[in-house]
Design a protein around this motif. Structure first.
Motif, PDB file in Angstrom:
ATOM      1  N   GLU A  81       0.836  -1.207   0.000  1.00 10.98           N
ATOM      2  CA  GLU A  81       0.000   0.000   0.000  1.00 10.98           C
ATOM      3  C   GLU A  81       0.869   1.254   0.000  1.00 10.98           C
ATOM      4  OE1 GLU A  81      -2.688   2.401   3.307  1.00 10.98           O
ATOM      5  OE2 GLU A  81      -2.238   0.277   3.605  1.00 10.98           O
ATOM      6  N   TRP A  82       1.879   1.292   0.864  1.00 10.35           N
ATOM      7  CA  TRP A  82       2.738   2.471   0.942  1.00 10.35           C
ATOM      8  C   TRP A  82       3.552   2.654  -0.335  1.00 10.35           C
ATOM      9  CZ3 TRP A  82       4.532   0.722   6.433  1.00 10.35           C
ATOM     10  CH2 TRP A  82       3.542   1.062   7.364  1.00 10.35           C
ATOM     11  N   SER A  83       3.999   1.557  -0.921  1.00 12.13           N
ATOM     12  CA  SER A  83       4.754   1.633  -2.174  1.00 12.13           C
ATOM     13  C   SER A  83       3.893   2.203  -3.290  1.00 12.13           C
ATOM     14  CB  SER A  83       5.263   0.241  -2.560  1.00 12.13           C
ATOM     15  OG  SER A  83       5.979   0.279  -3.765  1.00 12.13           O
ATOM     16  N   VAL A 146      12.248   4.255   1.893  1.00 16.24           N
ATOM     17  CA  VAL A 146      12.883   5.559   2.117  1.00 16.24           C
ATOM     18  C   VAL A 146      13.937   5.815   1.045  1.00 16.24           C
ATOM     19  CG1 VAL A 146      14.243   6.932   3.729  1.00 16.24           C
ATOM     20  CG2 VAL A 146      12.419   5.460   4.590  1.00 16.24           C
ATOM     21  N   ARG A 147      14.655   4.780   0.633  1.00 11.51           N
ATOM     22  CA  ARG A 147      15.652   4.931  -0.434  1.00 11.51           C
ATOM     23  C   ARG A 147      14.987   5.447  -1.707  1.00 11.51           C
ATOM     24  NH1 ARG A 147      17.495   0.350  -0.054  1.00 11.51           N
ATOM     25  NH2 ARG A 147      19.412   0.789   1.102  1.00 11.51           N
ATOM     26  N   ARG A 148      13.837   4.904  -2.041  1.00 13.60           N
ATOM     27  CA  ARG A 148      13.132   5.351  -3.250  1.00 13.60           C
ATOM     28  C   ARG A 148      12.721   6.820  -3.147  1.00 13.60           C
ATOM     29  NH1 ARG A 148       8.254   1.494  -4.025  1.00 13.60           N
ATOM     30  NH2 ARG A 148       7.769   3.034  -5.653  1.00 13.60           N
ATOM     31  N   ILE A 149      12.317   7.244  -1.960  1.00 10.81           N
ATOM     32  CA  ILE A 149      11.940   8.650  -1.776  1.00 10.81           C
ATOM     33  C   ILE A 149      13.150   9.548  -1.981  1.00 10.81           C
ATOM     34  CG2 ILE A 149      11.149  10.362  -0.096  1.00 10.81           C
ATOM     35  CD1 ILE A 149       9.375   8.167   1.139  1.00 10.81           C
ATOM     36  N   LEU A 150      14.278   9.193  -1.377  1.00 12.34           N
ATOM     37  CA  LEU A 150      15.481  10.007  -1.523  1.00 12.34           C
ATOM     38  C   LEU A 150      15.962  10.035  -2.973  1.00 12.34           C
ATOM     39  CD1 LEU A 150      17.412   8.909   1.695  1.00 12.34           C
ATOM     40  CD2 LEU A 150      16.401  11.153   1.251  1.00 12.34           C
ATOM     41  N   GLN A 151      15.958   8.882  -3.623  1.00 13.75           N
ATOM     42  CA  GLN A 151      16.404   8.830  -5.016  1.00 13.75           C
ATOM     43  C   GLN A 151      15.471   9.640  -5.921  1.00 13.75           C
ATOM     44  OE1 GLN A 151      16.593   4.544  -5.469  1.00 13.75           O
ATOM     45  NE2 GLN A 151      18.796   4.502  -5.044  1.00 13.75           N
ATOM     46  N   ARG A 152      14.191   9.626  -5.619  1.00 10.76           N
ATOM     47  CA  ARG A 152      13.228  10.442  -6.374  1.00 10.76           C
ATOM     48  C   ARG A 152      13.606  11.914  -6.282  1.00 10.76           C
ATOM     49  NH1 ARG A 152       8.213  13.351  -5.502  1.00 10.76           N
ATOM     50  NH2 ARG A 152       6.504  12.708  -6.891  1.00 10.76           N
ATOM     51  N   ILE A 162      23.522  12.803  -2.160  1.00 12.30           N
ATOM     52  CA  ILE A 162      24.001  12.395  -0.844  1.00 12.30           C
ATOM     53  C   ILE A 162      24.283  10.901  -0.852  1.00 12.30           C
ATOM     54  CG2 ILE A 162      22.677  14.190   0.368  1.00 12.30           C
ATOM     55  CD1 ILE A 162      20.724  11.875   1.204  1.00 12.30           C
ATOM     56  N   ASP A 163      24.900  10.429   0.205  1.00 12.26           N
ATOM     57  CA  ASP A 163      25.017   8.991   0.450  1.00 12.26           C
ATOM     58  C   ASP A 163      23.620   8.528   0.877  1.00 12.26           C
ATOM     59  OD1 ASP A 163      25.266   6.469   1.673  1.00 12.26           O
ATOM     60  OD2 ASP A 163      27.307   6.874   2.352  1.00 12.26           O
ATOM     61  N   VAL A 164      22.915   7.858  -0.013  1.00 13.17           N
ATOM     62  CA  VAL A 164      21.517   7.518   0.236  1.00 13.17           C
ATOM     63  C   VAL A 164      21.374   6.582   1.430  1.00 13.17           C
ATOM     64  CG1 VAL A 164      19.478   6.378  -0.723  1.00 13.17           C
ATOM     65  CG2 VAL A 164      20.803   7.968  -2.133  1.00 13.17           C
ATOM     66  N   ASN A 165      22.294   5.642   1.566  1.00 11.86           N
ATOM     67  CA  ASN A 165      22.193   4.715   2.693  1.00 11.86           C
ATOM     68  C   ASN A 165      22.321   5.449   4.032  1.00 11.86           C
ATOM     69  OD1 ASN A 165      21.797   2.367   1.166  1.00 11.86           O
ATOM     70  ND2 ASN A 165      23.995   2.098   0.854  1.00 11.86           N
ATOM     71  N   ALA A 166      23.198   6.431   4.082  1.00 10.12           N
ATOM     72  CA  ALA A 166      23.307   7.237   5.302  1.00 10.12           C
ATOM     73  C   ALA A 166      22.059   8.100   5.476  1.00 10.12           C
ATOM     74  CB  ALA A 166      24.555   8.114   5.246  1.00 10.12           C
ATOM     75  N   ILE A 168      19.041   7.368   4.709  1.00 11.84           N
ATOM     76  CA  ILE A 168      17.951   6.554   5.259  1.00 11.84           C
ATOM     77  C   ILE A 168      17.946   6.648   6.781  1.00 11.84           C
ATOM     78  CG2 ILE A 168      17.160   4.174   5.598  1.00 11.84           C
ATOM     79  CD1 ILE A 168      18.200   3.619   2.719  1.00 11.84           C
ATOM     80  N   HIS A 169      19.120   6.530   7.382  1.00  9.50           N
ATOM     81  CA  HIS A 169      19.214   6.585   8.849  1.00  9.50           C
ATOM     82  C   HIS A 169      18.983   8.005   9.362  1.00  9.50           C
ATOM     83  CE1 HIS A 169      20.468   2.417   9.176  1.00  9.50           C
ATOM     84  NE2 HIS A 169      21.275   2.622   8.149  1.00  9.50           N
ATOM     85  N   LEU A 170      19.389   8.983   8.596  1.00 11.97           N
ATOM     86  CA  LEU A 170      19.128  10.372   8.976  1.00 11.97           C
ATOM     87  C   LEU A 170      17.633  10.610   9.124  1.00 11.97           C
ATOM     88  CD1 LEU A 170      20.209  13.345   9.268  1.00 11.97           C
ATOM     89  CD2 LEU A 170      19.796  13.568   6.818  1.00 11.97           C
ATOM     90  N   ILE A 171      16.847  10.025   8.235  1.00 11.71           N
ATOM     91  CA  ILE A 171      15.396  10.187   8.274  1.00 11.71           C
ATOM     92  C   ILE A 171      14.766   9.354   9.382  1.00 11.71           C
ATOM     93  CG2 ILE A 171      13.267   9.648   7.011  1.00 11.71           C
ATOM     94  CD1 ILE A 171      14.651  10.524   4.467  1.00 11.71           C
ATOM     95  N   MET A 172      15.199   8.094   9.503  1.00 11.66           N
ATOM     96  CA  MET A 172      14.460   7.145  10.327  1.00 11.66           C
ATOM     97  C   MET A 172      14.850   7.145  11.804  1.00 11.66           C
ATOM     98  SD  MET A 172      14.124   3.927   7.666  1.00 11.66           S
ATOM     99  CE  MET A 172      12.807   3.146   8.582  1.00 11.66           C
ATOM    100  N   THR A 173      16.070   7.515  12.126  1.00  8.02           N
ATOM    101  CA  THR A 173      16.501   7.439  13.528  1.00  8.02           C
ATOM    102  C   THR A 173      15.639   8.283  14.463  1.00  8.02           C
ATOM    103  OG1 THR A 173      18.770   6.863  12.906  1.00  8.02           O
ATOM    104  CG2 THR A 173      18.436   7.784  15.100  1.00  8.02           C
ATOM    105  N   PRO A 174      15.310   9.541  14.126  1.00  9.34           N
ATOM    106  CA  PRO A 174      14.417  10.297  15.026  1.00  9.34           C
ATOM    107  C   PRO A 174      13.022   9.679  15.142  1.00  9.34           C
ATOM    108  CG  PRO A 174      15.621  11.786  13.588  1.00  9.34           C
ATOM    109  CD  PRO A 174      15.841  10.404  13.055  1.00  9.34           C
ATOM    110  N   MET A 175      12.556   9.001  14.095  1.00  9.66           N
ATOM    111  CA  MET A 175      11.257   8.334  14.163  1.00  9.66           C
ATOM    112  C   MET A 175      11.298   7.225  15.207  1.00  9.66           C
ATOM    113  SD  MET A 175      10.884   8.109  10.016  1.00  9.66           S
ATOM    114  CE  MET A 175       9.334   7.237   9.925  1.00  9.66           C
ATOM    115  N   PHE A 176      12.347   6.421  15.150  1.00  6.94           N
ATOM    116  CA  PHE A 176      12.458   5.315  16.087  1.00  6.94           C
ATOM    117  C   PHE A 176      12.734   5.814  17.503  1.00  6.94           C
ATOM    118  CE2 PHE A 176      13.856   2.687  12.228  1.00  6.94           C
ATOM    119  CZ  PHE A 176      12.552   2.298  11.988  1.00  6.94           C
TER     120      PHE A 176
END
Length: 217
Positions: A81-83, A146-152, A162-166, A168-176
């Motif tokens: 659904e999210w995809s 999240v990778r797809r969003i950044l690449q978009r 940017i380093d997309v893999n890094a 991903i964590h920049l976005i998700m760490t505050p969420m967690f």
């Protein structure tokens, strides 16, 4: 628990039978989040759902199967659904990021589903098979989304390279970090975050999007 004397094929019996998996998953989600996986007994789940333990095992043959079903119902089963929402989103990528955060807060962070993250991180070392399951069905698909969003954003010239893999964590760490607080210290001390959830995520989004912007204003 009162006995149901409805005929075996009555509409009431049929509706009750069809509702049982959802009722069991709701009861299991609440108990797993409240007590943890190891401390929750299947008898407790059955009692909260108003069924016998034998009935529970008809749908979920073990506690491990029950937890996996809880994870799939609340998180893993939503990635398609999210995809699709990501694929069909017509606005800018910064607007997509804001929308994704709003959806996540509404559907995950402020529901029992958010507690699944704390549950899995606290139990994974004791149950390696469950850790592998969570990695494959939640963490990796979440990172891919999240990778797809950044690449978009990068491909459209809205985000700087940017380093997309890094990223991903920049976005998700505050969420967690937020849901870890909400389902631990926040249970006993709801004001201990010091600010509202809205203020927390507004600040994170402001810093995040300014840092990602190809042409900062």
């Amino acid at each position: 628990m009162s006995a149901d004397i409805s005929p075996p094929d009555s509409p009431r019996r049929t509706r009750r039978k069809e509702a049982r998996p959802a009722e069991l998953l709701e009861a299991a989600t609440c108990l797993f989040v409240e007590k943890g996986y190891a401390a929750t007994r299947v008898e407790e789940v059955a009692a909260r759902a108003n069924v016998s333990k034998g009935t529970l095992f008809l749908y979920y043959p073990s506690k491990e199967a029950l937890l996996k079903a809880v994870v799939r119902e609340n998180i893993a089963g939503r990635f398609v659904e999210w995809s699709n929402e990501l694929r069909d989103f017509a606005g800018s990528t910064p607007d997509l990021v804001r929308y994704a955060f709003a959806v996540w807060v509404e559907r995950i962070a402020h529901t029992h589903a958010g507690g699944i993250y704390k549950l899995m991180t606290s139990e994974c070392c004791n149950f390696p098979e469950l850790a592998t399951f969570y990695l494959e069905e939640v963490i990796k698909p979440g990172h891919d989304l999240v990778r797809r969003i950044l690449q978009r954003g990068i491909e459209r010239g809205e985000f700087r390279p940017i380093d997309v893999n890094a990223g991903i964590h920049l976005i998700m760490t505050p969420m967690f970090s937020y849901i870890q607080w909400r389902h631990s210290m926040g249970v006993c001390y709801p004001d201990s975050l010091g600010i509202s959830a809205q203020a927390y995520f507004d600040m994170h989004l402001d810093n995040l999007l300014r840092g990602l912007a190809a042409h900062p204003q």
